[in-house]
Write a protein that holds these residues in place. Structure first.
Motif, PDB file in Angstrom:
ATOM      1  N   PRO A   1     -50.021  47.650  27.245  1.00 30.52           N
ATOM      2  CA  PRO A   1     -51.218  47.999  28.014  1.00 30.52           C
ATOM      3  C   PRO A   1     -52.340  48.495  27.116  1.00 30.52           C
ATOM      4  O   PRO A   1     -52.117  49.240  26.165  1.00 30.52           O
ATOM      5  CB  PRO A   1     -50.722  49.111  28.945  1.00 30.52           C
ATOM      6  N   ASP A   2     -53.578  48.042  27.417  1.00 30.92           N
ATOM      7  CA  ASP A   2     -54.732  48.595  26.734  1.00 30.92           C
ATOM      8  C   ASP A   2     -55.077  49.943  27.368  1.00 30.92           C
ATOM      9  O   ASP A   2     -54.404  50.400  28.294  1.00 30.92           O
ATOM     10  CB  ASP A   2     -55.910  47.623  26.773  1.00 30.92           C
ATOM     11  N   ALA A   3     -56.141  50.592  26.894  1.00 30.47           N
ATOM     12  CA  ALA A   3     -56.480  51.929  27.398  1.00 30.47           C
ATOM     13  C   ALA A   3     -56.791  51.900  28.891  1.00 30.47           C
ATOM     14  O   ALA A   3     -56.430  52.821  29.634  1.00 30.47           O
ATOM     15  CB  ALA A   3     -57.669  52.486  26.608  1.00 30.47           C
ATOM     16  N   TYR A   4     -57.466  50.848  29.332  1.00 34.56           N
ATOM     17  CA  TYR A   4     -57.828  50.708  30.743  1.00 34.56           C
ATOM     18  C   TYR A   4     -56.577  50.740  31.622  1.00 34.56           C
ATOM     19  O   TYR A   4     -56.482  51.516  32.584  1.00 34.56           O
ATOM     20  CB  TYR A   4     -58.577  49.383  30.920  1.00 34.56           C
ATOM     21  N   ILE A   5     -55.599  49.918  31.291  1.00 30.06           N
ATOM     22  CA  ILE A   5     -54.361  49.832  32.076  1.00 30.06           C
ATOM     23  C   ILE A   5     -53.497  51.070  31.876  1.00 30.06           C
ATOM     24  O   ILE A   5     -52.825  51.532  32.812  1.00 30.06           O
ATOM     25  CB  ILE A   5     -53.577  48.556  31.698  1.00 30.06           C
ATOM     26  N   LEU A   6     -53.520  51.645  30.677  1.00 23.26           N
ATOM     27  CA  LEU A   6     -52.698  52.824  30.408  1.00 23.26           C
ATOM     28  C   LEU A   6     -53.118  54.008  31.285  1.00 23.26           C
ATOM     29  O   LEU A   6     -52.266  54.683  31.875  1.00 23.26           O
ATOM     30  CB  LEU A   6     -52.791  53.211  28.932  1.00 23.26           C
ATOM     31  N   TYR A   7     -54.410  54.255  31.386  1.00 27.15           N
ATOM     32  CA  TYR A   7     -54.886  55.344  32.246  1.00 27.15           C
ATOM     33  C   TYR A   7     -54.501  55.097  33.702  1.00 27.15           C
ATOM     34  O   TYR A   7     -54.060  56.014  34.416  1.00 27.15           O
ATOM     35  CB  TYR A   7     -56.404  55.493  32.128  1.00 27.15           C
TER      36      TYR A   7
ATOM     37  N   SER B   1     -59.038  44.105  35.960  1.00 29.60           N
ATOM     38  CA  SER B   1     -58.917  44.107  34.498  1.00 29.60           C
ATOM     39  C   SER B   1     -59.529  42.839  33.909  1.00 29.60           C
ATOM     40  O   SER B   1     -59.323  41.737  34.420  1.00 29.60           O
ATOM     41  CB  SER B   1     -57.444  44.202  34.093  1.00 29.60           C
ATOM     42  N   LYS B   2     -60.285  43.001  32.833  1.00 31.33           N
ATOM     43  CA  LYS B   2     -60.894  41.858  32.152  1.00 31.33           C
ATOM     44  C   LYS B   2     -59.975  41.301  31.060  1.00 31.33           C
ATOM     45  O   LYS B   2     -60.299  40.293  30.430  1.00 31.33           O
ATOM     46  CB  LYS B   2     -62.237  42.276  31.540  1.00 31.33           C
ATOM     47  N   THR B   3     -58.856  41.960  30.846  1.00 26.69           N
ATOM     48  CA  THR B   3     -57.938  41.553  29.772  1.00 26.69           C
ATOM     49  C   THR B   3     -56.766  40.722  30.281  1.00 26.69           C
ATOM     50  O   THR B   3     -56.346  39.759  29.635  1.00 26.69           O
ATOM     51  CB  THR B   3     -57.392  42.799  29.053  1.00 26.69           C
ATOM     52  N   TYR B   4     -56.236  41.083  31.470  1.00 26.22           N
ATOM     53  CA  TYR B   4     -55.024  40.444  31.970  1.00 26.22           C
ATOM     54  C   TYR B   4     -55.262  39.834  33.344  1.00 26.22           C
ATOM     55  O   TYR B   4     -56.140  40.273  34.098  1.00 26.22           O
ATOM     56  CB  TYR B   4     -53.882  41.467  32.068  1.00 26.22           C
TER      57      TYR B   4
ATOM     58  N   VAL C   1     -47.595  45.618  34.904  1.00 21.40           N
ATOM     59  CA  VAL C   1     -47.593  46.812  34.073  1.00 21.40           C
ATOM     60  C   VAL C   1     -47.771  48.068  34.924  1.00 21.40           C
ATOM     61  O   VAL C   1     -47.048  49.065  34.767  1.00 21.40           O
ATOM     62  CB  VAL C   1     -48.710  46.729  33.009  1.00 21.40           C
ATOM     63  N   ILE C   2     -48.734  48.025  35.863  1.00 19.23           N
ATOM     64  CA  ILE C   2     -49.012  49.184  36.704  1.00 19.23           C
ATOM     65  C   ILE C   2     -47.809  49.530  37.583  1.00 19.23           C
ATOM     66  O   ILE C   2     -47.441  50.702  37.740  1.00 19.23           O
ATOM     67  CB  ILE C   2     -50.252  48.930  37.585  1.00 19.23           C
ATOM     68  N   VAL C   3     -47.196  48.521  38.175  1.00 23.07           N
ATOM     69  CA  VAL C   3     -46.034  48.756  39.033  1.00 23.07           C
ATOM     70  C   VAL C   3     -44.893  49.379  38.232  1.00 23.07           C
ATOM     71  O   VAL C   3     -44.128  50.193  38.760  1.00 23.07           O
ATOM     72  CB  VAL C   3     -45.582  47.443  39.714  1.00 23.07           C
ATOM     73  N   THR C   4     -44.788  49.033  36.957  1.00 17.63           N
ATOM     74  CA  THR C   4     -43.761  49.641  36.113  1.00 17.63           C
ATOM     75  C   THR C   4     -43.931  51.157  36.058  1.00 17.63           C
ATOM     76  O   THR C   4     -42.984  51.914  36.261  1.00 17.63           O
ATOM     77  CB  THR C   4     -43.831  49.066  34.687  1.00 17.63           C
ATOM     78  N   PHE C   5     -45.161  51.598  35.811  1.00 19.04           N
ATOM     79  CA  PHE C   5     -45.443  53.038  35.804  1.00 19.04           C
ATOM     80  C   PHE C   5     -45.106  53.654  37.170  1.00 19.04           C
ATOM     81  O   PHE C   5     -44.532  54.742  37.256  1.00 19.04           O
ATOM     82  CB  PHE C   5     -46.915  53.286  35.480  1.00 19.04           C
ATOM     83  N   GLY C   6     -45.504  52.948  38.248  1.00 17.06           N
ATOM     84  CA  GLY C   6     -45.290  53.482  39.587  1.00 17.06           C
ATOM     85  C   GLY C   6     -43.829  53.601  39.950  1.00 17.06           C
ATOM     86  O   GLY C   6     -43.384  54.630  40.477  1.00 17.06           O
ATOM     87  N   ILE C   7     -43.069  52.567  39.675  1.00 18.75           N
ATOM     88  CA  ILE C   7     -41.648  52.596  40.036  1.00 18.75           C
ATOM     89  C   ILE C   7     -40.901  53.629  39.201  1.00 18.75           C
ATOM     90  O   ILE C   7     -40.067  54.375  39.722  1.00 18.75           O
ATOM     91  CB  ILE C   7     -41.023  51.196  39.866  1.00 18.75           C
ATOM     92  N   VAL C   8     -41.220  53.703  37.918  1.00 15.96           N
ATOM     93  CA  VAL C   8     -40.554  54.700  37.083  1.00 15.96           C
ATOM     94  C   VAL C   8     -40.885  56.111  37.581  1.00 15.96           C
ATOM     95  O   VAL C   8     -40.014  56.982  37.697  1.00 15.96           O
ATOM     96  CB  VAL C   8     -40.953  54.534  35.600  1.00 15.96           C
ATOM     97  N   GLY C   9     -42.163  56.342  37.939  1.00 22.77           N
ATOM     98  CA  GLY C   9     -42.543  57.654  38.462  1.00 22.77           C
ATOM     99  C   GLY C   9     -41.862  57.963  39.772  1.00 22.77           C
ATOM    100  O   GLY C   9     -41.354  59.074  39.987  1.00 22.77           O
ATOM    101  N   MET C  10     -41.835  56.967  40.673  1.00 25.94           N
ATOM    102  CA  MET C  10     -41.224  57.180  41.977  1.00 25.94           C
ATOM    103  C   MET C  10     -39.728  57.435  41.874  1.00 25.94           C
ATOM    104  O   MET C  10     -39.142  58.148  42.695  1.00 25.94           O
ATOM    105  CB  MET C  10     -41.487  55.963  42.880  1.00 25.94           C
ATOM    106  N   LEU C  11     -39.105  56.857  40.873  1.00 30.79           N
ATOM    107  CA  LEU C  11     -37.660  56.974  40.760  1.00 30.79           C
ATOM    108  C   LEU C  11     -37.206  58.035  39.756  1.00 30.79           C
ATOM    109  O   LEU C  11     -36.045  58.425  39.758  1.00 30.79           O
ATOM    110  CB  LEU C  11     -37.072  55.602  40.404  1.00 30.79           C
ATOM    111  N   ILE C  12     -38.125  58.526  38.916  1.00 32.81           N
ATOM    112  CA  ILE C  12     -37.796  59.659  38.049  1.00 32.81           C
ATOM    113  C   ILE C  12     -37.951  60.967  38.819  1.00 32.81           C
ATOM    114  O   ILE C  12     -37.219  61.932  38.583  1.00 32.81           O
ATOM    115  CB  ILE C  12     -38.681  59.646  36.788  1.00 32.81           C
ATOM    116  N   GLY C  13     -38.914  61.008  39.738  1.00 26.12           N
ATOM    117  CA  GLY C  13     -39.159  62.222  40.515  1.00 26.12           C
ATOM    118  C   GLY C  13     -37.909  62.794  41.169  1.00 26.12           C
ATOM    119  O   GLY C  13     -37.606  63.988  41.002  1.00 26.12           O
TER     120      GLY C  13
END
Length: 381
Positions: free
Chosen positions: A198-204, A315-318, A326-338
């Protein structure tokens, strides 16, 4: 019915089913915990099967959404997910439950990217914003799932017939509606990568979804136990139900709220509502303060994920599929780590204190969103 309307209806059904399936089993967690004689730490360890499975499924789901039309992994993922609902109900040992949750999370990982990519592609065909309503339907499905569970708990229906009924409903609907999903949305040949850095845009954006999902995932899995053990309510689904109801109400109006307030202000308001609601429920652990607090958390969490997915699709990159992957990865990990995090904190301290982690997660939305919009503003200059 026009092609657009039939596609929107089919996708609406899948969002609803996703929430219904998820809430149906999570609202039974107190039942599972009691049946398997688990303490908070043991339950937290078992729930770790889900983020581990999600991470294992990351390259698979990214490859599928770039290789095929998204309706293919969406349908296959939903069929497997529907079967796993029954497997969870039939689990009689911790090992069997871990295996069922592993497959449940893996299938959810596959269809989650596809369903959100379909929503973004469909939104691009229409000028009027409606993507928030899809997430409202997810929450409405969650309300239906919790309401159905509440009814069956009051009727003393056991978990096995309950979850088998949920599986049957979901399987039948999937087989009927998959034919109307969006077609021809494969990623372009130049973008056929299963995973990208992920670039900075997607990382944030990923971090915003992560912290919002920590709150959501924890509320899904622990709100029933909180009302059972801390509040002392026999109908332990009350807090979960009010949380889901307020989230659904807010999501149906989230597009108008965002247009009126703007995204930067909406992120700040969301974070403040989450942290204040948790604070109220923790400081005043009785029925009505907790109900009001959980309502505030529902209103606060509602707009964050659909709003962030919309930004990811720009996003202008992807391509939308890869960005959402990529975004769903962050979301699922957060939802399931909580959930496992809360289990360990509750075992080390107590359940009431552990809920403070949700308040901290809500407050994290403020600095991260500020950094994101500052970066986006500088890039557009």
């Amino acid at each position: 019915m026009s092609s657009f309307n039939s596609q929107r209806l089919a996708l609406s059904v899948f969002f609803f089913l996703s929430g219904f399936n998820f809430a149906s089993w999570t609202s039974r967690i107190p039942t599972i915990k009691a049946a398997l004689h688990l303490n908070e730490a043991e339950l937290g360890t078992i729930l770790l099967a889900m983020p581990i499975s999600s991470l294992i499924g990351l390259p698979l789901s990214g490859w599928l959404v770039s290789k095929f039309e998204t309706r293919i992994p969406l349908t296959v993922g939903f069929l497997l997910n529907s079967l796993c609902i029954s497997f969870i109900g039939l689990a009689t040992t911790p090992l069997a439950l871990i295996m069922a949750l592993f497959l449940f999370s893996l299938s959810m990982r596959v269809y989650n990217i596809s369903i959100n990519t379909q929503a973004i592609n469909l939104q691009k065909q229409h000028a009027k914003k409606f993507i928030g309503s899809f997430h409202g339907l997810w929450s409405t499905g969650g309300i239906a799932g919790v309401g159905f569970t509440t009814l069956l708990v009051s009727l003393e229906v056991t978990i096995i017939p309950h979850l088998i009924m949920v599986s049957a409903i979901s399987l039948a609907a999937t087989l009927f509606y998959f034919r109307n999903l969006v077609r021809g949305d494969q990623a372009p040949a130049s973008d056929k990568k299963g995973w990208v850095k992920p670039d900075a845009y997607i990382l944030y954006l990923g971090l915003l979804v992560f912290f919002a999902a920590v709150c959501e995932g924890g509320m899904f899995d622990w709100s029933g136990i909180y009302f059972q053990q801390v509040i002392g309510e026999d109908i332990f689904t009350a807090g979960y139900l009010i949380f889901m109801t307020c989230m659904a109400i807010s999501r149906f109006g989230s597009d108008k709220i965002i247009d009126r307030l703007g995204m930067p202000t909406t992120y700040v308001l969301s974070g403040l509502l989450i942290s204040s609601g948790i604070g109220l429920a923790v400081l005043f652990p009785s029925f009505w303060p907790a109900m009001v607090g959980f309502s505030m958390v529902g209103f606060g969490a509602a707009a964050v994920i659909p709003m962030t997915y919309t930004l990811a699709g720009a996003s202008k990159t992807y391509s939308p599929g890869i960005a959402i992957s990529v975004i769903v990865t962050f979301g699922i990990v957060g939802m399931l780590i909580g959930p496992p995090m809360i289990g360990y904190l509750a075992h080390a301290f107590n359940l009431k204190v552990s809920f403070v982690a949700f308040a901290v997660s809500g407050l994290m939305l403020l600095p991260i969103s500020k950094l994101f919009f500052r970066m986006r503003g500088q890039a557009s200059q």
